[in-house]
Enzyme design. Structure first.
Site, PDB file in Angstrom:
ATOM      1  N   ARG A 221       0.845  -1.187   0.000  1.00  0.00           N
ATOM      2  CA  ARG A 221       0.000   0.000   0.000  1.00  0.00           C
ATOM      3  C   ARG A 221       0.889   1.248   0.000  1.00  0.00           C
ATOM      4  O   ARG A 221       1.959   1.253   0.606  1.00  0.00           O
ATOM      5  CB  ARG A 221      -0.882   0.032   1.266  1.00  0.00           C
ATOM      6  N   HIS A 269      -1.047   0.170  -9.622  1.00  0.00           N
ATOM      7  CA  HIS A 269      -1.708  -0.764  -8.692  1.00  0.00           C
ATOM      8  C   HIS A 269      -2.232  -1.990  -9.460  1.00  0.00           C
ATOM      9  O   HIS A 269      -3.432  -2.285  -9.470  1.00  0.00           O
ATOM     10  CB  HIS A 269      -2.853  -0.060  -7.948  1.00  0.00           C
TER      11      HIS A 269
HETATM   12  P1  NDP Z   1      -1.577 -11.671   4.951  1.00  0.00           P
HETATM   13  O1  NDP Z   1      -2.504 -11.127   5.983  1.00  0.00           O
HETATM   14  O2  NDP Z   1      -1.729 -13.072   4.519  1.00  0.00           O
HETATM   15  O3  NDP Z   1      -0.061 -11.494   5.456  1.00  0.00           O
HETATM   16  C1  NDP Z   1       0.380 -10.363   6.137  1.00  0.00           C
HETATM   17  C2  NDP Z   1       1.798 -10.599   6.640  1.00  0.00           C
HETATM   18  O4  NDP Z   1       2.290  -9.383   7.206  1.00  0.00           O
HETATM   19  C3  NDP Z   1       1.871 -11.668   7.748  1.00  0.00           C
HETATM   20  O5  NDP Z   1       3.046 -12.426   7.618  1.00  0.00           O
HETATM   21  C4  NDP Z   1       1.953 -10.800   9.015  1.00  0.00           C
HETATM   22  O6  NDP Z   1       2.623 -11.398  10.112  1.00  0.00           O
HETATM   23  C5  NDP Z   1       2.770  -9.627   8.506  1.00  0.00           C
HETATM   24  N1  NDP Z   1       2.575  -8.462   9.388  1.00  0.00           N
HETATM   25  C6  NDP Z   1       1.440  -7.808   9.677  1.00  0.00           C
HETATM   26  N2  NDP Z   1       1.681  -6.795  10.547  1.00  0.00           N
HETATM   27  C7  NDP Z   1       2.995  -6.838  10.813  1.00  0.00           C
HETATM   28  C8  NDP Z   1       3.840  -6.066  11.640  1.00  0.00           C
HETATM   29  N3  NDP Z   1       3.373  -5.053  12.373  1.00  0.00           N
HETATM   30  N4  NDP Z   1       5.151  -6.382  11.684  1.00  0.00           N
HETATM   31  C9  NDP Z   1       5.635  -7.432  10.958  1.00  0.00           C
HETATM   32  N5  NDP Z   1       4.887  -8.204  10.156  1.00  0.00           N
HETATM   33  C10 NDP Z   1       3.587  -7.903  10.075  1.00  0.00           C
HETATM   34  O7  NDP Z   1      -1.672 -10.676   3.710  1.00  0.00           O
HETATM   35  P2  NDP Z   1      -1.448 -10.985   2.156  1.00  0.00           P
HETATM   36  O8  NDP Z   1      -0.116 -11.629   2.009  1.00  0.00           O
HETATM   37  O9  NDP Z   1      -2.615 -11.679   1.574  1.00  0.00           O
HETATM   38  O10 NDP Z   1      -1.436  -9.501   1.556  1.00  0.00           O
HETATM   39  C11 NDP Z   1      -0.515  -8.522   2.020  1.00  0.00           C
HETATM   40  C12 NDP Z   1      -0.911  -7.142   1.501  1.00  0.00           C
HETATM   41  O11 NDP Z   1      -0.642  -7.030   0.115  1.00  0.00           O
HETATM   42  C13 NDP Z   1      -2.397  -6.794   1.588  1.00  0.00           C
HETATM   43  O12 NDP Z   1      -2.755  -6.387   2.899  1.00  0.00           O
HETATM   44  C14 NDP Z   1      -2.538  -5.668   0.585  1.00  0.00           C
HETATM   45  O13 NDP Z   1      -2.336  -4.431   1.207  1.00  0.00           O
HETATM   46  C15 NDP Z   1      -1.391  -5.930  -0.399  1.00  0.00           C
HETATM   47  N6  NDP Z   1      -1.906  -6.290  -1.736  1.00  0.00           N
HETATM   48  C16 NDP Z   1      -1.576  -5.493  -2.797  1.00  0.00           C
HETATM   49  C17 NDP Z   1      -2.021  -5.809  -4.070  1.00  0.00           C
HETATM   50  C18 NDP Z   1      -1.629  -4.986  -5.250  1.00  0.00           C
HETATM   51  O14 NDP Z   1      -2.147  -5.195  -6.347  1.00  0.00           O
HETATM   52  N7  NDP Z   1      -0.705  -4.080  -5.119  1.00  0.00           N
HETATM   53  C19 NDP Z   1      -2.855  -6.983  -4.319  1.00  0.00           C
HETATM   54  C20 NDP Z   1      -3.113  -7.776  -3.141  1.00  0.00           C
HETATM   55  C21 NDP Z   1      -2.660  -7.417  -1.905  1.00  0.00           C
HETATM   56  P3  NDP Z   1       2.058 -12.766  10.789  1.00  0.00           P
HETATM   57  O15 NDP Z   1       2.455 -13.837   9.795  1.00  0.00           O
HETATM   58  O16 NDP Z   1       2.796 -12.860  12.057  1.00  0.00           O
HETATM   59  O17 NDP Z   1       0.579 -12.585  10.926  1.00  0.00           O
HETATM   60  C1  OXD Z   2      -5.792  -6.018  -2.796  1.00  0.00           C
HETATM   61  C2  OXD Z   2      -5.442  -5.080  -3.849  1.00  0.00           C
HETATM   62  O1  OXD Z   2      -5.647  -5.703  -1.614  1.00  0.00           O
HETATM   63  O2  OXD Z   2      -5.822  -5.303  -5.018  1.00  0.00           O
HETATM   64  O3  OXD Z   2      -6.243  -7.129  -3.139  1.00  0.00           O
HETATM   65  O4  OXD Z   2      -4.730  -4.119  -3.591  1.00  0.00           O
END
Ligand code: NDP
Ligand code: OXD
Length: 306
Positions: A221, A269
């Site tokens: 993001r 994006h």
């Molecule tokens: P998940 O919820 O599966 O994974 C999130 C990861 O981040 C977990 O490993 C979590 O740790 C870690 N995390 C969260 N908070 C912290 C913190 N404070 N410190 C350290 N680690 C942290 O999310 P996804 O992998 O499915 O997606 C990640 C992000 O990608 C989405 O939230 C979205 O914003 C972005 N995204 C962007 C897209 C684009 O087109 N640009 C498309 C899809 C998603 P833990 O394992 O311990 O819970």
């Molecule tokens: C998502 C995105 O969060 O598209 O899936 O950014």
């Protein structure tokens, strides 16, 4: 059972058709103000009015993985908030991040520029060992990305909130291990959710801890990056460049300094687009499970914010 679909900027008809086919007993329609109460909504960037008018929702399905925008709204307290679990996104994310890392390692931008100017010159090959990649976030997407980078034999580290294990990836967890993780990385990939804890996490201090000539790939993001901090780091050479799929304002205003910046590659994006068929299949499966009273994966922990 009544289901509404609403997504700002997306055509509703194909989604509604697929949802109807997947859930034949359900009444599926596009949400409009004043619509009667529904059981479920499938949404992206809905207005507050939708939730104010839908007090008895059992679940809210987000047609993306990140729920940061939804968490800014007042949601009905009994409704589960369910994010997309991969649904075709992780392979796209792996493609995007691997191409960005490889493009940087292999200096394809420099080759492209040279051949456009009629120069047929070779550059000294770089060693992968000198380009360790740090993946922030080892969730659904971060894990797939880390595994894909390993396939190309990059040294890979990962960082998450709680300890994780990924084959071939050196995993760090928690704030205590954050600086060591950064110091061991030259290419940094952000795949964290946007939460109060991670807002602005890519800043002058943290990016300044990367190995010199670092490269930033932000596919999570725009709010993760303190945008003003990036430019001096690029100017000083502490960072060699950045590939950014997300920005604080999308699209950025015409005067945004990232447009046309020689060390920044922007994409709109698009690193992992929502796959309509896969998403509807996943959401319909979860609705059927919820109707049977079964638990479903991907329910957002509202306290953690992801
Ligand atoms: P998940 O919820 O599966 O994974 C999130 C990861 O981040 C977990 O490993 C979590 O740790 C870690 N995390 C969260 N908070 C912290 C913190 N404070 N410190 C350290 N680690 C942290 O999310 P996804 O992998 O499915 O997606 C990640 C992000 O990608 C989405 O939230 C979205 O914003 C972005 N995204 C962007 C897209 C684009 O087109 N640009 C498309 C899809 C998603 P833990 O394992 O311990 O819970
Ligand atoms: C998502 C995105 O969060 O598209 O899936 O950014």
């Amino acid at each position: 059972m009544r289901i509404y679909y609403y997504a700002q900027g997306t055509k509703a008809a194909p989604w509604i058709e697929l949802l109807r086919a997947a859930l034949p007993g359900a009444e599926v329609a596009e949400w409009a103000p004043g619509a009667p109460p529904a059981d479920y909504v499938v949404v992206w960037a809905p207005p507050q009015q939708l939730f104010d008018e839908q007090p008895r929702l059992k679940a809210i399905f987000n047609t993306g993985a990140g729920v940061d925008a939804l968490l800014k709204l007042r949601l009905p307290p009994q409704a589960k908030l369910v994010r997309l679990d991969d649904a075709g996104m992780s392979v796209q994310m792996a493609e995007y991040v691997c191409q960005a890392a490889i493009r940087h390692l292999r200096e394809f931008d420099a080759y492209e520029q040279a051949t456009r100017q009629g120069q047929w010159t070779f550059r000294k090959p770089r060693s992968r060992e000198d380009y360790p990649v740090g993946v922030m976030g080892l969730g659904v997407l971060g894990t797939r990305v880390a595994q894909a980078l390993r396939q190309f034999e990059f040294p890979v580290r990962g960082w998450s909130r709680s300890p994780r294990q990924v084959d071939g990836v050196q995993c760090h967890a928690g704030e205590d291990q954050f600086d060591a993780f950064l110091a061991a990385s030259r290419i940094l990939v952000c795949l964290l959710p946007l939460t109060p804890q991670t807002e602005g996490i890519l800043n002058r201090r943290t990016l300044g801890r990367l190995q010199p000539g670092g490269y930033l790939i932000n596919v999570a993001r725009g709010g993760h990056l303190v945008e003003d901090d990036l430019l001096p780091l690029l100017e000083s050479g502490q960072l060699a460049g950045a590939m950014l799929d997300v920005l604080r304002q999308e699209p950025p205003p015409a005067e945004h300094p990232y447009w046309g910046h020689p060390k920044i590659v922007l994409t709109p994006h698009t690193s992992a687009r929502t796959d309509r068929e896969a998403s509807v299949a996943q959401i319909a499966g979860k609705i059927r499970a919820l109707e049977r009273g079964e638990p479903v994966p991907g329910v957002v922990d509202l306290k953690r914010g992801y």
